[in-house]
Design a protein around this motif. Structure first.
Motif, PDB file in Angstrom:
ATOM      1  N   MET A  27     -17.705   5.430  10.520  1.00  0.00           N
ATOM      2  CA  MET A  27     -17.158   6.782  10.656  1.00  0.00           C
ATOM      3  C   MET A  27     -18.216   7.690  11.282  1.00  0.00           C
ATOM      4  N   ASN A  28     -17.832   8.468  12.288  1.00  0.00           N
ATOM      5  CA  ASN A  28     -18.738   9.434  12.882  1.00  0.00           C
ATOM      6  C   ASN A  28     -18.988  10.544  11.861  1.00  0.00           C
ATOM      7  N   LEU A  29     -20.269  10.755  11.502  1.00  0.00           N
ATOM      8  CA  LEU A  29     -20.578  11.684  10.421  1.00  0.00           C
ATOM      9  C   LEU A  29     -20.364  13.137  10.804  1.00  0.00           C
ATOM     10  N   GLU A  30     -20.124  13.411  12.091  1.00  0.00           N
ATOM     11  CA  GLU A  30     -19.878  14.798  12.477  1.00  0.00           C
ATOM     12  C   GLU A  30     -18.585  15.338  11.868  1.00  0.00           C
ATOM     13  N   ILE A  31     -17.726  14.419  11.463  1.00  0.00           N
ATOM     14  CA  ILE A  31     -16.484  14.829  10.814  1.00  0.00           C
ATOM     15  C   ILE A  31     -16.766  15.585   9.520  1.00  0.00           C
ATOM     16  N   LEU A  32     -17.925  15.284   8.899  1.00  0.00           N
ATOM     17  CA  LEU A  32     -18.284  15.931   7.635  1.00  0.00           C
ATOM     18  C   LEU A  32     -18.887  17.311   7.834  1.00  0.00           C
ATOM     19  N   ASP A  33     -19.076  17.727   9.092  1.00  0.00           N
ATOM     20  CA  ASP A  33     -19.605  19.060   9.355  1.00  0.00           C
ATOM     21  C   ASP A  33     -18.565  20.144   9.113  1.00  0.00           C
ATOM     22  N   TYR A  34     -17.303  19.741   9.062  1.00  0.00           N
ATOM     23  CA  TYR A  34     -16.219  20.708   8.896  1.00  0.00           C
ATOM     24  C   TYR A  34     -15.789  20.759   7.434  1.00  0.00           C
ATOM     25  N   ALA A  35     -15.739  21.968   6.896  1.00  0.00           N
ATOM     26  CA  ALA A  35     -15.407  22.127   5.477  1.00  0.00           C
ATOM     27  C   ALA A  35     -14.004  21.623   5.167  1.00  0.00           C
ATOM     28  N   PHE A  36     -13.058  21.840   6.087  1.00  0.00           N
ATOM     29  CA  PHE A  36     -11.685  21.412   5.799  1.00  0.00           C
ATOM     30  C   PHE A  36     -11.575  19.897   5.765  1.00  0.00           C
ATOM     31  N   MET A  37     -12.424  19.192   6.534  1.00  0.00           N
ATOM     32  CA  MET A  37     -12.401  17.735   6.497  1.00  0.00           C
ATOM     33  C   MET A  37     -13.104  17.208   5.249  1.00  0.00           C
ATOM     34  N   GLN A  38     -14.110  17.912   4.786  1.00  0.00           N
ATOM     35  CA  GLN A  38     -14.743  17.529   3.521  1.00  0.00           C
ATOM     36  C   GLN A  38     -13.722  17.606   2.381  1.00  0.00           C
ATOM     37  N   ARG A  39     -12.953  18.697   2.387  1.00  0.00           N
ATOM     38  CA  ARG A  39     -11.924  18.845   1.356  1.00  0.00           C
ATOM     39  C   ARG A  39     -10.844  17.781   1.506  1.00  0.00           C
ATOM     40  N   ALA A  40     -10.445  17.514   2.742  1.00  0.00           N
ATOM     41  CA  ALA A  40      -9.385  16.534   2.980  1.00  0.00           C
ATOM     42  C   ALA A  40      -9.818  15.134   2.563  1.00  0.00           C
ATOM     43  N   LEU A  41     -11.059  14.759   2.863  1.00  0.00           N
ATOM     44  CA  LEU A  41     -11.543  13.424   2.509  1.00  0.00           C
ATOM     45  C   LEU A  41     -11.686  13.275   0.998  1.00  0.00           C
ATOM     46  N   LEU A  42     -12.149  14.323   0.322  1.00  0.00           N
ATOM     47  CA  LEU A  42     -12.250  14.263  -1.140  1.00  0.00           C
ATOM     48  C   LEU A  42     -10.857  14.107  -1.746  1.00  0.00           C
ATOM     49  N   ALA A  43      -9.904  14.889  -1.247  1.00  0.00           N
ATOM     50  CA  ALA A  43      -8.531  14.772  -1.739  1.00  0.00           C
ATOM     51  C   ALA A  43      -7.967  13.388  -1.454  1.00  0.00           C
ATOM     52  N   ALA A  44      -8.289  12.832  -0.276  1.00  0.00           N
ATOM     53  CA  ALA A  44      -7.783  11.508   0.092  1.00  0.00           C
ATOM     54  C   ALA A  44      -8.308  10.432  -0.858  1.00  0.00           C
ATOM     55  N   VAL A  45      -9.600  10.505  -1.203  1.00  0.00           N
ATOM     56  CA  VAL A  45     -10.178   9.530  -2.130  1.00  0.00           C
ATOM     57  C   VAL A  45      -9.494   9.614  -3.491  1.00  0.00           C
ATOM     58  N   LEU A  46      -9.285  10.833  -3.981  1.00  0.00           N
ATOM     59  CA  LEU A  46      -8.646  11.002  -5.286  1.00  0.00           C
ATOM     60  C   LEU A  46      -7.211  10.495  -5.272  1.00  0.00           C
ATOM     61  N   VAL A  47      -6.514  10.739  -4.171  1.00  0.00           N
ATOM     62  CA  VAL A  47      -5.145  10.223  -4.039  1.00  0.00           C
ATOM     63  C   VAL A  47      -5.154   8.699  -3.991  1.00  0.00           C
ATOM     64  N   GLY A  48      -6.105   8.133  -3.254  1.00  0.00           N
ATOM     65  CA  GLY A  48      -6.196   6.675  -3.145  1.00  0.00           C
ATOM     66  C   GLY A  48      -6.458   5.993  -4.470  1.00  0.00           C
ATOM     67  N   VAL A  49      -7.138   6.696  -5.383  1.00  0.00           N
ATOM     68  CA  VAL A  49      -7.402   6.141  -6.717  1.00  0.00           C
ATOM     69  C   VAL A  49      -6.193   6.319  -7.630  1.00  0.00           C
ATOM     70  N   THR A  50      -5.653   7.530  -7.664  1.00  0.00           N
ATOM     71  CA  THR A  50      -4.632   7.843  -8.665  1.00  0.00           C
ATOM     72  C   THR A  50      -3.266   7.233  -8.381  1.00  0.00           C
ATOM     73  N   ALA A  51      -2.849   7.230  -7.119  1.00  0.00           N
ATOM     74  CA  ALA A  51      -1.491   6.755  -6.819  1.00  0.00           C
ATOM     75  C   ALA A  51      -1.289   5.281  -7.206  1.00  0.00           C
ATOM     76  N   PRO A  52      -2.163   4.345  -6.794  1.00  0.00           N
ATOM     77  CA  PRO A  52      -1.969   2.957  -7.246  1.00  0.00           C
ATOM     78  C   PRO A  52      -2.214   2.776  -8.747  1.00  0.00           C
ATOM     79  N   ALA A  53      -3.101   3.601  -9.324  1.00  0.00           N
ATOM     80  CA  ALA A  53      -3.388   3.476 -10.761  1.00  0.00           C
ATOM     81  C   ALA A  53      -2.139   3.734 -11.593  1.00  0.00           C
ATOM     82  N   VAL A  54      -1.303   4.661 -11.163  1.00  0.00           N
ATOM     83  CA  VAL A  54      -0.028   4.906 -11.839  1.00  0.00           C
ATOM     84  C   VAL A  54       1.026   3.921 -11.357  1.00  0.00           C
ATOM     85  N   GLY A  55       1.001   3.644 -10.078  1.00  0.00           N
ATOM     86  CA  GLY A  55       2.029   2.783  -9.485  1.00  0.00           C
ATOM     87  C   GLY A  55       2.100   1.394 -10.092  1.00  0.00           C
ATOM     88  N   ILE A  56       0.976   0.868 -10.556  1.00  0.00           N
ATOM     89  CA  ILE A  56       0.996  -0.480 -11.111  1.00  0.00           C
ATOM     90  C   ILE A  56       1.879  -0.548 -12.356  1.00  0.00           C
TER      91      ILE A  56
END
Length: 304
Positions: A1-30
């Motif tokens: 991943m090109n680290l320049e993507i992390l220079d933008y605050a909205f992408m930092q928020r989006a990636l953090l939200a994406a990680v949390l979604v990636g953990v929680t959705a399958p954890a309930v889905g099982i």
């Protein structure tokens, strides 16, 4: 991943939200897959639209309002499942479609509201994930992880066999309600990244993909979460660079992962089947090379 993507605050928020979604959705889905309620998330997503619309109408946080309405809807769904009997499906249909209609109506009644405001919640949007959204998502995700990991033995027992769980003394109805409420919370966690109309896929497909390779519950849980985190991060990054919808990208990557693991798992399943047949034959006292093929028996012998 090109680290320049992390220079933008909205992408930092989006990636953090994406990680949390990636953990929680399958954890309930099982647990939903085990209970054969794979489409529960889809129904809750429809109901959550009313919460989003009310949030705009009352000038409250759409995430928290959607959480409250989703939890209420999930409890109603569970009560309908217990007491609805023959007309339960009709009641659920009215609840789902009423949720969609309520969301559209409320958001159009809101000052300056329009269906365009609803689109980012229906299909996900990276640029609109605010700091308050991230705070809410973090708190809700912590609740989901606490329930799905801390009560995994009890939830698994109820998901596998309610009658047996009841005999062992588990509070089956309370655990069923908790599962439904946790699914509702997960929907609101995921709606800013994946969207209300697509969140159910992220709750179910990673679990189905993990089941292609794993046989135990613990392995399936871990692998499905790993797949969920991978596709949400991959979809978020792809959405940024290719200017494509994040929710659709994430779901398509998830389906691609399922297809890939299915292809990989097919020869493994055949080898497992051959190994099991060989082990069974050897336990019976016959060498593996002397096993009589199915459907053929030596003359004069009557098999069971």
């Amino acid at each position: 991943m090109n680290l320049e993507i992390l220079d933008y605050a909205f992408m930092q928020r989006a990636l953090l939200a994406a990680v949390l979604v990636g953990v929680t959705a399958p954890a309930v889905g099982i647990y939903l897959v085990q209970r054969r309620q794979a489409l529960l998330g889809d129904g809750i997503g429809h109901v959550a639209m009313t919460g989003v619309g009310l949030g705009f109408l009352l000038s409250w946080s759409p995430v928290w309002m959607a959480t409250a309405v989703s939890v209420l809807g999930a409890v109603l769904m569970e009560l309908i499942r217990w007491y609805g009997r023959t007309r339960g499906d009709i009641a659920l249909a009215m609840l789902f479609y009423g949720g969609m209609a309520g969301g559209v109506m409320f958001i159009n009644l809101a000052p300056g509201g329009s269906n365009a405001n609803l689109t980012s919640y229906l299909f996900g949007s990276l640029s609109t994930v605010s700091e308050s959204d991230v705070t809410a998502i973090c708190l809700l995700a912590a609740f989901v992880v606490l329930v799905t990991v801390g009560l995994r033995r009890q939830l698994f027992a109820v998901s596998q066999d309610e009658e047996f769980a009841r005999v062992t003394g588990l509070p089956v109805r309370a655990l069923n309600l908790l599962t439904a409420v946790t699914a509702a919370v997960t929907v609101t966690v995921a709606m800013r990244v994946v969207g209300l109309l697509l969140v159910s896929a992220l709750m179910v497909v990673p679990v189905a993909a993990a089941q292609q390779l794993s046989r135990s519950f613990a392995a399936t849980f871990a692998l499905s979460v790993a797949i969920g985190v991978s596709v949400t991060i991959g979809g978020t990054v792809t959405s940024y660079y290719q200017d494509v919808p994040p929710g659709a990208t994430i779901v398509l990557l998830t389906i691609g992962a399922f297809a890939l693991l299915t292809v990989v798992a097919t020869p493994l399943a055949r080898r497992r089947a051959r190994a099991a047949a060989k082990a069974a034959a050897q336990e019976g006292g016959d060498p593996a090379e002397c096993v009589v093929p199915a459907g053929r028996r030596p003359p004069g012998k009557v098999g069971v």
